[in-house]
Design a protein around this motif. Structure first.
Motif, PDB file in Angstrom:
ATOM      1  N   GLN A  58      52.181  -1.601  62.024  1.00  0.00           N
ATOM      2  CA  GLN A  58      53.549  -1.815  62.481  1.00  0.00           C
ATOM      3  C   GLN A  58      53.749  -3.312  62.719  1.00  0.00           C
ATOM      4  O   GLN A  58      52.974  -3.953  63.421  1.00  0.00           O
ATOM      5  CB  GLN A  58      53.814  -1.027  63.764  1.00  0.00           C
ATOM      6  CG  GLN A  58      53.482   0.453  63.682  1.00  0.00           C
ATOM      7  CD  GLN A  58      54.249   1.156  62.573  1.00  0.00           C
ATOM      8  OE1 GLN A  58      55.451   0.922  62.397  1.00  0.00           O
ATOM      9  NE2 GLN A  58      53.567   2.015  61.833  1.00  0.00           N
ATOM     10  N   TYR A 115      54.425  -2.148  51.397  1.00  0.00           N
ATOM     11  CA  TYR A 115      55.396  -1.824  52.441  1.00  0.00           C
ATOM     12  C   TYR A 115      55.818  -0.371  52.274  1.00  0.00           C
ATOM     13  O   TYR A 115      56.087   0.086  51.157  1.00  0.00           O
ATOM     14  CB  TYR A 115      56.607  -2.739  52.343  1.00  0.00           C
ATOM     15  CG  TYR A 115      56.318  -4.158  52.755  1.00  0.00           C
ATOM     16  CD1 TYR A 115      56.405  -4.542  54.087  1.00  0.00           C
ATOM     17  CD2 TYR A 115      55.945  -5.116  51.811  1.00  0.00           C
ATOM     18  CE1 TYR A 115      56.147  -5.851  54.480  1.00  0.00           C
ATOM     19  CE2 TYR A 115      55.677  -6.424  52.183  1.00  0.00           C
ATOM     20  CZ  TYR A 115      55.773  -6.785  53.520  1.00  0.00           C
ATOM     21  OH  TYR A 115      55.495  -8.078  53.904  1.00  0.00           O
ATOM     22  N   LYS A 171      48.052   2.391  58.748  1.00  0.00           N
ATOM     23  CA  LYS A 171      49.454   2.021  58.903  1.00  0.00           C
ATOM     24  C   LYS A 171      49.558   0.893  59.918  1.00  0.00           C
ATOM     25  O   LYS A 171      49.046   0.998  61.044  1.00  0.00           O
ATOM     26  CB  LYS A 171      50.282   3.209  59.380  1.00  0.00           C
ATOM     27  CG  LYS A 171      50.276   4.411  58.441  1.00  0.00           C
ATOM     28  CD  LYS A 171      51.266   4.250  57.310  1.00  0.00           C
ATOM     29  CE  LYS A 171      51.407   5.546  56.531  1.00  0.00           C
ATOM     30  NZ  LYS A 171      52.413   5.423  55.447  1.00  0.00           N
ATOM     31  N   ASN A 230      58.186   1.428  54.597  1.00  0.00           N
ATOM     32  CA  ASN A 230      59.405   1.936  55.238  1.00  0.00           C
ATOM     33  C   ASN A 230      60.576   1.076  54.785  1.00  0.00           C
ATOM     34  O   ASN A 230      60.395   0.041  54.116  1.00  0.00           O
ATOM     35  CB  ASN A 230      59.279   2.007  56.762  1.00  0.00           C
ATOM     36  CG  ASN A 230      59.197   0.637  57.412  1.00  0.00           C
ATOM     37  OD1 ASN A 230      59.152  -0.378  56.730  1.00  0.00           O
ATOM     38  ND2 ASN A 230      59.196   0.613  58.736  1.00  0.00           N
ATOM     39  N   THR A 255      58.984  -3.065  57.961  1.00  0.00           N
ATOM     40  CA  THR A 255      58.260  -3.319  59.212  1.00  0.00           C
ATOM     41  C   THR A 255      56.983  -2.487  59.279  1.00  0.00           C
ATOM     42  O   THR A 255      56.373  -2.390  60.342  1.00  0.00           O
ATOM     43  CB  THR A 255      59.149  -2.990  60.422  1.00  0.00           C
ATOM     44  OG1 THR A 255      59.599  -1.628  60.318  1.00  0.00           O
ATOM     45  CG2 THR A 255      60.334  -3.938  60.490  1.00  0.00           C
ATOM     46  N   GLU A 256      56.586  -1.903  58.154  1.00  0.00           N
ATOM     47  CA  GLU A 256      55.351  -1.135  58.107  1.00  0.00           C
ATOM     48  C   GLU A 256      54.630  -1.438  56.797  1.00  0.00           C
ATOM     49  O   GLU A 256      55.221  -1.439  55.716  1.00  0.00           O
ATOM     50  CB  GLU A 256      55.639   0.367  58.190  1.00  0.00           C
ATOM     51  CG  GLU A 256      54.377   1.235  58.133  1.00  0.00           C
ATOM     52  CD  GLU A 256      54.706   2.710  58.140  1.00  0.00           C
ATOM     53  OE1 GLU A 256      54.724   3.298  59.247  1.00  0.00           O
ATOM     54  OE2 GLU A 256      54.961   3.261  57.056  1.00  0.00           O
ATOM     55  N   SER A 263      51.130  -0.297  54.626  1.00  0.00           N
ATOM     56  CA  SER A 263      50.028   0.648  54.487  1.00  0.00           C
ATOM     57  C   SER A 263      48.892   0.003  53.695  1.00  0.00           C
ATOM     58  O   SER A 263      49.118  -0.567  52.627  1.00  0.00           O
ATOM     59  CB  SER A 263      50.501   1.917  53.768  1.00  0.00           C
ATOM     60  OG  SER A 263      51.371   2.656  54.587  1.00  0.00           O
TER      61      SER A 263
END
Length: 883
Positions: free
Chosen positions: A427, A375, A425, A377, A381-382, A384
């Motif tokens: 979302q 994660y 990435k 962020n 909610t993101e 990688s």
């Protein structure tokens, strides 16, 4: 060679005549044969044998290269009796050159006795798997034959056809299992290798359509021609390339997408070790990861798991190369067109060229490997995805977006994705603590029955990312506070968008449900955050003492011990950049990170300093070494119907012990229990790990082939009455024996040798010291047609005058009559052959005084027989003859 000797050979060749001469070869090349390239980029070609016709005084050998005479020599023949030996050796270079070999015999004129055309030197590869390894095209491949790609025999699944085809030939990519067929992509791969390197290639394809991995496993006899494994092994042996195979290309798995997928790793292990045993030069195995499609139906629901097993094979076997088939075009839902297979061939060449041909690896020729997922962020909610090379996020394909085919192990979905160098990435639709992520569906596009055809994650060369399943997502939760604060300590996290719950010393703090908490009492504080699916994650601990933050030292397993010659990683999770570790109050050199590998006993502390210059020092922790566990194992045995022997290895036990078994110094995937059952021979050891994480490897033990051989040697195949034929079973250390006659156990017959006194069919069961058994083939001992009657065995009792048996000799019916007013009931009548073996019986006869009974003797061959007539009171016996 002198000009004079060359002239002599030339004159001899001019006098060539097609006379008949008999020659027996022990070694010789065949037309179109490829000799495996050795380390010096050449191969040795031997022509040896015997001349079995007398009258020849010279043998003449010639070698031509590309149609030009390259070498010639004569050898005088020296006869021993009617035979004369000859021998000639050549070295040929691994290159695109045709070599021709001829041999002549000379006795005033020259007779050509041998010729092999288009011989070359090159590399050997094998292909195996199911239909995509067979790689039949929907139409006949238009590529013309290419002389520098060779093969041997037939890939026919019919054993007799395989055995009948023992010829070299030019490989082809045709549409059936015929002579030298190797499939579309293997054929194109061979052409690419030969054209790019100048080295000819032999490829032998042993694939079979529709097979599971279990269909490719060897039996105890690896060479059994009735198996897929045995047929390709037969061809490599006949081609004399078994010890020169450089790589195996394995394309299989579609048929194992049901519950058998859970056994795939274990079955591949058995196949892997068999390959390594039977092809000792094998240095690489290229595994094609399958893609969605092909095998469908209600049972075929484990495609993702099967692909994940294939993806992880290189981590278990260092000589495995993974190639994905994702993103290759022209896929019909199960197979590829010619163009698709040809693209696969090019990718495979790019992948192996640096291993075998010293070509610089083309950047991007490896499939991108996922390294980690995390994660990235504050709202979770993101996510990688980080790869080992740049990866491209694709545009929608036929209306389908890749975001819908990347899955979390929660109800949270992917809204979108984009690429940034080596990172993808993603979302998310909401804040999430999901800890697993998967890429690509099992078979279909969502809510359809259409096979998934993209979009794909690819690198800059359009090589697809291998499908992954349930890959771990890193999700550390960090809480912090000001080191400058005194008395009132405000703890907080920067994470937002989830539910909070603070804990003190492991207990819920009522009402503490915000991102911040004012810690006024001493204790160790943690934060639990939960997403909308009630999936939670726990933060690092922070200790508060006397109104001040004290950093906490932890370890990954909660233990502050290290193994001898090892270390324990001390961790201080606190969001500052300045750390200093101490042992026994003395600062440690270069110990300025959030972790420190402690490898010396002592008392450890860590001091931290924040951006405001405020600092704090942890409480001390005591670090001590701990001994590694003992490691040993014992070998016992079990067997399964005397066909597939299983050896049981049992490691020593201990509290908290875990295990890793190795075979031939390679970890066995999934072999992490105290007990290992195996049917594979090799050198085994076990690594024992205690609950402190310390490990020790046991001494290695070799397990031989567990099934013994069982053969019988007989001194004769037939016998006369009174003779003895000894049968001898093969010997072996610790062997025991049980003998059988006509498939029935012979009581007490348990020695290596058994003395046969009666013609019959005999067998022996050989059992080794591990309890494994093998039954021999039957050995039949027959009765001789002509024997010396003087050696006949006497009857058990000579003819009794109280019983009349007639006619004697008889033809088909005999009559029994008791004389002297004898009578009786409950008689059993039996006929025995010359070896006293019972061959006919009539039970419970009654014979009255003065009466007789008749017995039908149809079915008996002409010869001498004995009879017994017996009840509880009497036994009558004698000899009769059938004519």
């Amino acid at each position: 060679m002198t000009k004079k000797s060359t002239l002599i050979i030339f004159i001899l060749l001019l006098s060539l005549e097609k006379n008949f001469a008999q020659v027996s070869f022990t070694e010789s090349p065949a037309t179109l044969q490829l000799y495996p390239r050795q380390s010096n980029d050449s191969s040795q070609v031997n022509i040896t044998g015997k001349v079995t016709s007398t009258g020849y005084n010279k043998a003449i050998f010639t070698m031509s290269k590309n149609g030009l005479l390259f070498d010639s020599a004569t050898a005088n023949l020296s006869y021993s009796g009617t035979t004369a030996s000859f021998s000639r050796a050549y070295h040929i270079h691994a290159e695109k050159s045709f070599y021709q070999f001829k041999m002549y015999l000379y006795n005033g004129t020259s007779t050509e006795v041998f010729r092999a055309d288009s011989v070359c030197s090159g590399d050997v590869f094998l292909v195996n798997g199911q239909s995509n390894a067979v790689a039949l095209a929907s139409v006949l491949v238009s590529d013309t034959s290419y002389i520098w790609v060779r093969s041997f025999g037939s890939k026919s699944p019919v054993s007799s056809e395989c055995q009948a085809d023992t010829l070299w030939g030019i490989a082809n990519a045709g549409t059936g299992p015929h002579h030298c067929g190797i499939g579309v992509w293997a054929y194109r791969l061979g052409k690419i290798i030969a054209d790019s390197t100048g080295i000819p290639v032999c490829i032998i394809n042993g694939g079979k359509i529709g097979t599971r991995i279990i269909d490719h496993l060897p039996l105890v006899d690896h060479a059994d021609i009735n198996t897929v494994y045995g047929r390709i092994m037969f061809r490599t042996k006949k081609a004399k390339v078994t010890t020169a195979v450089k790589a195996i290309f394995w394309y299989q798995g579609e048929s194992d997408a049901d519950t058998s997928s859970f056994q795939y790793a274990n079955r591949f292990q058995k196949l892997y070790y068999a390959w390594k045993q039977d092809y000792p030069s094998l240095s690489k195995i290229v595994v094609m990861q399958i893609r969605p499609g092909c095998m469908t139906g209600s049972s075929m629901i484990y495609h993702q798991q099967l692909r994940e097993t294939e993806r992880n094979l290189p981590s278990s076997y260092p000589d495995i190369i993974l190639m994905t088939t994702a993103a290759i075009p022209d896929y019909d839902g199960c197979h590829f067109s010619i163009n698709g297979y040809n693209q696969l061939a090019q990718r495979l060449y790019n992948e192996i060229s640096d291993n075998f041909y010293n070509k610089p690896l083309i950047t991007g020729s490896d499939p991108p490997k996922i390294l980690k997922a995390l994660y990235t962020n504050l709202t979770n909610t993101e996510i990688s995805l980080i790869f080992d090379e740049p990866v491209v996020w694709p545009s929608p394909f036929n209306g389908y977006n890749l975001k819908d085919y990347i899955y979390l192990n929660s109800n949270v979905t992917i809204l979108n994705g984009y690429s940034s160098g080596d990172t993808i990435k993603l979302q998310l639709s909401s804040s999430s603590n999901a800890d697993k992520i998967s890429y690509l569906p099992g078979i279909y596009y969502s809510s359809t029955t259409s096979i998934y055809q993209g979009p794909w994650l690819v690198n800059n060369l359009n090589i697809g990312v291998p499908s992954f399943y349930q890959f771990k997502i890193s999700n550390p939760l960090i809480i912090s506070g000001s080191l400058c604060s005194v008395d009132t300590i405000m703890l907080s996290t920067s994470r937002i968008g989830q539910a909070y719950q603070w804990y003190q010393n492991g207990q819920v703090i009522s009402g503490a449900n915000n991102s911040q908490f004012s810690a006024t009492a001493d204790g160790i504080y943690t934060l639990l955050m939960s997403d909308s699916n009630n999936v939670s994650v726990t933060s690092n601990p922070i200790k508060v003492t006397n109104g001040k933050i004290i950093p906490v030292i932890t370890t990954s397993n909660g233990q502050f011990t290290y193994c001898v010659n090892g270390n324990v990683s001390l961790i201080c999770d606190f969001p500052v950049s300045n750390f200093q570790w101490y042992r026994n109050g003395v600062s440690l050199l270069n110990a300025n990170n959030s972790t420190y590998p402690a490898s010396t006993n002592g008392s450890y502390t860590v001091s931290i300093q924040d951006a405001n210059g405020c600092s704090s020092t942890s409480a001390s922790v005591s670090v001590a070494s701990t001994a590694s566990p003992n490691a040993s194992f014992v070998i016992t045995n079990q067997f399964d119907v005397c066909q597939d022997s299983m050896t049981t290895l049992t490691a020593n036990s201990g509290t908290g012990f875990t295990y890793q078994w190795q075979r031939n110094n390679i970890n066995i995937p999934g072999a992490t229990n105290q007990v290992l059952n195996t049917v594979n021979r090799g050198t085994y050891l076990v690594i024992v790990i205690n609950n402190n994480g310390c490990s020790k490897a046991s001494s290695a033990k070799s397990i031989p082939q567990v099934n013994p051989q069982a053969t019988i040697t007989a001194s004769a195949s037939s016998m006369c009455p009174g003779e003895i034929v000894p049968l001898t079973a093969n010997s072996g250390s610790g062997y025991t024996y049980l003998w059988f006659k006509n498939n029935a156990l012979i009581s007490g017959a348990n020695q290596q040798t058994y003395a046969v006194t009666v013609p019959a069919s005999y067998g022996v069961r050989v059992t080794n010291s591990m309890g494994c058994s093998t039954n021999s083939a039957a050995k039949k001992i027959t009765a001789k047609i002509s024997c010396d009657n003087s050696k006949e065995q006497p009857p058990f009792i000579e003819n009794d005058s109280s019983l009349l048996v007639y006619p004697n000799p008889f033809n088909s019916i005999i009559t029994l009559q008791l004389l002297n007013n004898g009578s009786g009931s409950g008689f059993d009548f039996e006929i025995l052959d010359a070896y006293m073996e019972k061959i006919k019986e009539v039970k419970n006869l009654s014979i009255s005084p003065g009466n007789s009974i008749q017995i039908n003797m149809d079915g008996l061959s002409d010869g001498i027989y004995y009879y017994h007539l017996a009840n509880a009171d009497h036994l009558y016996a004698g000899k009769i003859i059938k004519r």
